[in-house]
Design an enzyme around this catalytic site. Structure first.
Site, PDB file in Angstrom:
ATOM      1  N   GLY A  71      26.649  37.766  38.668  1.00  0.00           N
ATOM      2  CA  GLY A  71      27.747  36.849  38.928  1.00  0.00           C
ATOM      3  C   GLY A  71      27.414  35.853  40.031  1.00  0.00           C
ATOM      4  O   GLY A  71      27.642  34.647  39.890  1.00  0.00           O
ATOM      5  N   ASN A 151      39.429  39.673  42.378  1.00  0.00           N
ATOM      6  CA  ASN A 151      38.894  41.026  42.461  1.00  0.00           C
ATOM      7  C   ASN A 151      39.677  41.940  43.403  1.00  0.00           C
ATOM      8  O   ASN A 151      39.704  43.152  43.223  1.00  0.00           O
ATOM      9  CB  ASN A 151      37.422  40.969  42.892  1.00  0.00           C
ATOM     10  N   SER A 199      29.393  38.807  34.893  1.00  0.00           N
ATOM     11  CA  SER A 199      28.384  39.748  35.356  1.00  0.00           C
ATOM     12  C   SER A 199      28.483  41.076  34.611  1.00  0.00           C
ATOM     13  O   SER A 199      29.581  41.585  34.396  1.00  0.00           O
ATOM     14  CB  SER A 199      28.600  39.978  36.856  1.00  0.00           C
ATOM     15  N   THR A 237      10.546  35.230  34.039  1.00  0.00           N
ATOM     16  CA  THR A 237      10.493  36.112  32.879  1.00  0.00           C
ATOM     17  C   THR A 237      11.821  36.837  32.714  1.00  0.00           C
ATOM     18  O   THR A 237      12.378  37.352  33.675  1.00  0.00           O
ATOM     19  CB  THR A 237       9.327  37.107  33.035  1.00  0.00           C
ATOM     20  N   CYS A 325      32.355  43.225  49.641  1.00  0.00           N
ATOM     21  CA  CYS A 325      31.539  42.340  50.462  1.00  0.00           C
ATOM     22  C   CYS A 325      32.112  42.195  51.860  1.00  0.00           C
ATOM     23  O   CYS A 325      31.432  41.750  52.771  1.00  0.00           O
ATOM     24  CB  CYS A 325      31.456  40.967  49.807  1.00  0.00           C
TER      25      CYS A 325
HETATM   26  C1  LIG Z   1      31.562  41.133  41.719  1.00  0.00           C
HETATM   27  C2  LIG Z   1      32.068  39.750  41.713  1.00  0.00           C
HETATM   28  C3  LIG Z   1      31.195  38.660  41.862  1.00  0.00           C
HETATM   29  C4  LIG Z   1      29.714  38.830  42.110  1.00  0.00           C
HETATM   30  O1  LIG Z   1      29.039  39.309  40.977  1.00  0.00           O
HETATM   31  P1  LIG Z   1      27.619  40.046  41.171  1.00  0.00           P
HETATM   32  O2  LIG Z   1      27.155  40.309  39.784  1.00  0.00           O
HETATM   33  O3  LIG Z   1      27.871  41.293  41.944  1.00  0.00           O
HETATM   34  O4  LIG Z   1      26.716  39.098  41.889  1.00  0.00           O
HETATM   35  C5  LIG Z   1      31.733  37.394  41.821  1.00  0.00           C
HETATM   36  N1  LIG Z   1      33.067  37.199  41.623  1.00  0.00           N
HETATM   37  C6  LIG Z   1      33.920  38.214  41.463  1.00  0.00           C
HETATM   38  C7  LIG Z   1      35.360  37.930  41.222  1.00  0.00           C
HETATM   39  C8  LIG Z   1      33.462  39.530  41.504  1.00  0.00           C
HETATM   40  O5  LIG Z   1      34.326  40.532  41.364  1.00  0.00           O
END
Ligand SMILES: *Cc1c(COP(=O)(O)O)cnc(C)c1O
Length: 386
Positions: A71, A151, A199, A237, A325
């Site tokens: 993501g 999130n 993601s 790759t 985070c």
């Molecule tokens: C987890 C998350 C991301 C980051 O994705 P990753 O694959 O962990 O880098 C970005 N945006 C939201 C809303 C998320 O929940």
């Protein structure tokens, strides 16, 4: 002790079918898809078959799918790629105050290059104020990037209205759809979205694989330069095992989404009702129904989320104070603050995010233990009312 995992918005366990699907590509089928012999071409075919599955899932065509490392990379690619490719037209970007750090930090970085960022405020449910969004648009606005579903609190944005505003004003629209893809059916054809990021590890796929959807005709620069992979839009790759895995995760989601939603929503409401019944002085953060069915963010007055998290962890229950985070920075959540929740109350919030592997028994145990923990913490809390 068997752990009870209620942090599915941070990451999810890997589905068995997904795990099985990727194994050959970590073993005998290790070939580089760019090589010329037959074994490599077979691997390349599988990558392209996977791309088609992922594209179909979101109503896109294969050529609009770029595989990334997750993501965060997709989001960086979308925002920086548009910013640097369109800076002659303008250097103004609009986003919201409830974005994931992947969006916020990318925008902050772009300020160093002379870009101006406008952060659209939200209402008390975390929904972006559309009238302010419309007024924020300028002649030099090149991109609107607004999250699909948050999130931390689960609030779902009016994506359709936002995309209409962007389209009407001839501005590119990117959405961070990481929390929505795999949970709720979501296609790019009924949204006028130019760029969409998601993601794998948020829907039962391993970490390290993501997707950036780029609508045909959308001009942006690559983020990573090198070989000719992904039609020169993302060098390096290919993560073949990850690509195969995310295609399988998409298939699994496609067949299971509806049943999972009903089951998970039932568990969430069960937990919510138990909390209402047994714990005073609480608040549910986020929109009561325009919200992810798996996310329950609860504010417990007079105590700190970190203490609740630690006490639950002792009992084998794994939750979050909001964003993984942020959890080591001990700062109040920027999302809760943006919703107008005061600093002290924002600190006392816990996010339960339920997944397809959670059971009624687990949720019952959590509902049983939680009132005791809250009572104990409130007893020793200096914030407690007299
Ligand atoms: C987890 C998350 C991301 C980051 O994705 P990753 O694959 O962990 O880098 C970005 N945006 C939201 C809303 C998320 O929940």
């Amino acid at each position: 002790m068997n752990k009870i995992y209620l942090d599915n918005n941070a990451t999810t366990p890997i589905d068995k079918k997904v795990f099985e699907s990727m194994k050959p590509f970590l073993n005998s089928e290790y070939y580089n898809p760019s090589s010329a012999y037959e074994s490599s071409q077979k691997v390349r075919d599988i990558v392209e078959k996977s791309r088609k599955i992922v594209a179909d899932f979101i109503g896109a065509s294969s050529s609009e799918i770029i595989f990334t490392s997750g993501g965060t990379e997709s989001i960086n690619h979308a925002i920086k790629g548009v910013a640097f490719a369109h800076q002659k037209k303008g250097k103004h970007i609009i986003t919201s105050s409830v974005e994931h750090p992947a969006v916020l930090s990318t925008c902050e970085f772009l300020k160093k290059f002379g870009f101006e960022i406008t952060y659209i405020p939200v209402d008390k449910f975390g929904i972006v104020k559309l009238d302010i969004l419309e007024k924020a648009i300028r002649k030099d606005t090149i991109l609107i990037s607004i999250i699909s579903a948050n999130n931390e609190i689960g609030t779902i944005q009016p994506n359709k209205e936002i995309s209409n505003i962007a389209f009407k004003n001839n501005i590119l629209y990117h959405t961070d759809a990481v929390q929505i893809i795999g949970k709720i059916p979501y296609t790019v054809d009924n949204l006028k979205v130019n760029l969409l990021s998601f993601s794998g590890h948020k829907f039962y796929c391993p970490k390290g694989i993501g997707v950036l959807y780029v609508k045909k005709g959308t001009f942006l620069y690559p983020l990573i330069h090198g070989g000719h992979q992904e039609k020169r839009r993302r060098a390096g790759t290919e993560n073949v095992a990850g690509i195969v895995a995310i295609a399988k995760a998409v298939e699994v989601a496609n067949t299971g989404m509806k049943d999972e939603k009903n089951k998970i929503l039932f568990l969430k409401n069960f937990l919510k009702n138990k909390i209402i019944e047994n714990i005073p002085d609480i608040r549910f953060n986020g929109h009561p129904n325009k919200s992810l069915f798996n996310t329950l963010n609860v504010g417990f007055k007079y105590i700190e989320g970190e203490s609740i998290l630690t006490m639950l962890d002792f009992e084998g229950i794994q939750v979050s104070t909001g964003s993984a985070c942020n959890s080591d920075s001990l700062q109040a959540s920027h999302v809760l603050l943006a919703m107008g929740i005061d600093k002290v109350d924002a600190h006392g919030s816990i996010r339960f995010s339920i997944g397809k592997y959670n059971t009624k028994k687990e949720i019952e145990k959590v509902a049983d233990i939680l009132p005791d923990i809250i009572m104990k913490l409130r007893k020793i809390s200096p914030l407690k009312r007299d």
